[in-house]
Design a protein around this motif. Structure first.
Motif, PDB file in Angstrom:
ATOM      1  N   HIS A 152      -0.439  -2.547   2.694  1.00  0.00           N
ATOM      2  CA  HIS A 152      -1.565  -1.893   2.018  1.00  0.00           C
ATOM      3  C   HIS A 152      -2.462  -1.188   3.043  1.00  0.00           C
ATOM      4  O   HIS A 152      -2.813  -0.020   2.889  1.00  0.00           O
ATOM      5  N   ALA A 153      -2.843  -1.930   4.086  1.00  0.00           N
ATOM      6  CA  ALA A 153      -3.750  -1.386   5.095  1.00  0.00           C
ATOM      7  C   ALA A 153      -3.123  -0.193   5.805  1.00  0.00           C
ATOM      8  O   ALA A 153      -3.783   0.822   6.048  1.00  0.00           O
ATOM      9  N   ALA A 154      -1.832  -0.304   6.122  1.00  0.00           N
ATOM     10  CA  ALA A 154      -1.136   0.776   6.823  1.00  0.00           C
ATOM     11  C   ALA A 154      -1.058   2.028   5.961  1.00  0.00           C
ATOM     12  O   ALA A 154      -1.221   3.152   6.459  1.00  0.00           O
ATOM     13  N   ALA A 155      -0.824   1.841   4.665  1.00  0.00           N
ATOM     14  CA  ALA A 155      -0.769   2.986   3.751  1.00  0.00           C
ATOM     15  C   ALA A 155      -2.114   3.700   3.718  1.00  0.00           C
ATOM     16  O   ALA A 155      -2.182   4.932   3.749  1.00  0.00           O
ATOM     17  N   PHE A 162      -4.455   6.795  -3.280  1.00  0.00           N
ATOM     18  CA  PHE A 162      -4.192   5.629  -4.115  1.00  0.00           C
ATOM     19  C   PHE A 162      -3.098   5.898  -5.146  1.00  0.00           C
ATOM     20  O   PHE A 162      -2.186   5.084  -5.322  1.00  0.00           O
ATOM     21  N   ASP A 163      -3.167   7.029  -5.828  1.00  0.00           N
ATOM     22  CA  ASP A 163      -2.160   7.356  -6.837  1.00  0.00           C
ATOM     23  C   ASP A 163      -0.770   7.451  -6.224  1.00  0.00           C
ATOM     24  O   ASP A 163       0.217   7.008  -6.832  1.00  0.00           O
ATOM     25  N   ASP A 164      -0.674   8.025  -5.025  1.00  0.00           N
ATOM     26  CA  ASP A 164       0.623   8.119  -4.348  1.00  0.00           C
ATOM     27  C   ASP A 164       1.128   6.731  -3.964  1.00  0.00           C
ATOM     28  O   ASP A 164       2.340   6.456  -4.030  1.00  0.00           O
ATOM     29  N   PHE A 165       0.215   5.863  -3.547  1.00  0.00           N
ATOM     30  CA  PHE A 165       0.574   4.488  -3.194  1.00  0.00           C
ATOM     31  C   PHE A 165       1.210   3.786  -4.397  1.00  0.00           C
ATOM     32  O   PHE A 165       2.281   3.181  -4.286  1.00  0.00           O
TER      33      PHE A 165
END
Length: 219
Positions: A152-155, A162-165
């Motif tokens: 999560h942190a790396a992303a 957020f939407d891409d995640f």
């Protein structure tokens, strides 16, 4: 505190499961059931007296079942988040970890911080989200979830929206609604070890930022 879309999504799957188990007529009956209402009143009292995040979530679930007004839901969210961060501060000071596997209260604290981090991420507060994901990586005592928090942190650090995640990195098909850790995103389109390798630049950066906590722990 308003209930943002990201947090509503966290509850969508659970609410659907609850609605499948409780027919609509039973929900209406619950709204008038003295025992159920007495249980809500008990939880309202106990969660505040005991400063229990776990009981706060139990109260929230009960309120969601009977479709309580939004202001009541928001009030419970506020209690949950504020209490969780107060306890996080204590845990960091005392160098304690969250046992999210067997300790219901500690799992609830970590969940509240995680959901708040997700909210920050969804609102494009990348700095706040990154810091909370890293703190969760540092404090959670469960390797699989620790690694997921680092992803999560790396992303976030990579600049991913957020939407891409959610749409491109998370694998929602593998989420088990019966898993007590289901509120934490742990399944991704690639195996965790591969993602950690892909994001090694940001993983290293995250660990560097956490050194201050590690040094304080060893002082």
């Amino acid at each position: 505190m308003k209930v943002c879309i990201a947090l509503q999504c966290c509850y969508l799957l659970k609410r659907k499961t609850m609605e499948q188990k409780i027919p609509e007529i039973h929900v209406e009956e619950l709204k008038k059931d003295p025992e159920f209402l007495a249980n809500i009143e008990r939880l309202e009292k106990e969660c505040k007296e005991e400063e229990s995040v776990h009981k706060g979530y139990q109260l929230l679930d009960a309120k969601l079942v009977i479709e309580a007004p939004e202001d009541e839901i928001n009030e419970i969210f506020t209690f949950i988040v504020n209490t969780a961060f107060e306890k996080l501060a204590t845990y960091l000071t005392e160098h304690k970890s969250f046992n999210v596997v067997t300790n219901e209260e500690e799992r609830a604290i970590a969940r509240a911080i995680y959901e708040h981090a997700i909210q920050r991420y969804s609102e494009n507060d990348k700095k706040g989200a990154k810091e909370m994901f890293l703190v969760l990586h540092h404090t959670i005592d469960y390797d699989e979830l620790k690694d997921a928090m680092m992803i999560h942190a790396a992303a976030v650090m990579s600049g991913m929206a957020f939407d891409d995640f959610i749409e491109n990195l998370v694998d929602v098909k593998d989420i088990d609604p019966h898993d007590p850790l289901a509120f934490f995103i742990q399944t991704f389109v690639q195996p965790t070890d591969i993602l950690l390798q892909m994001y090694q630049k940001y993983v290293k950066q995250g660990k560097e930022e956490l050194k201050v906590l590690e040094e304080d722990k060893n002082a």
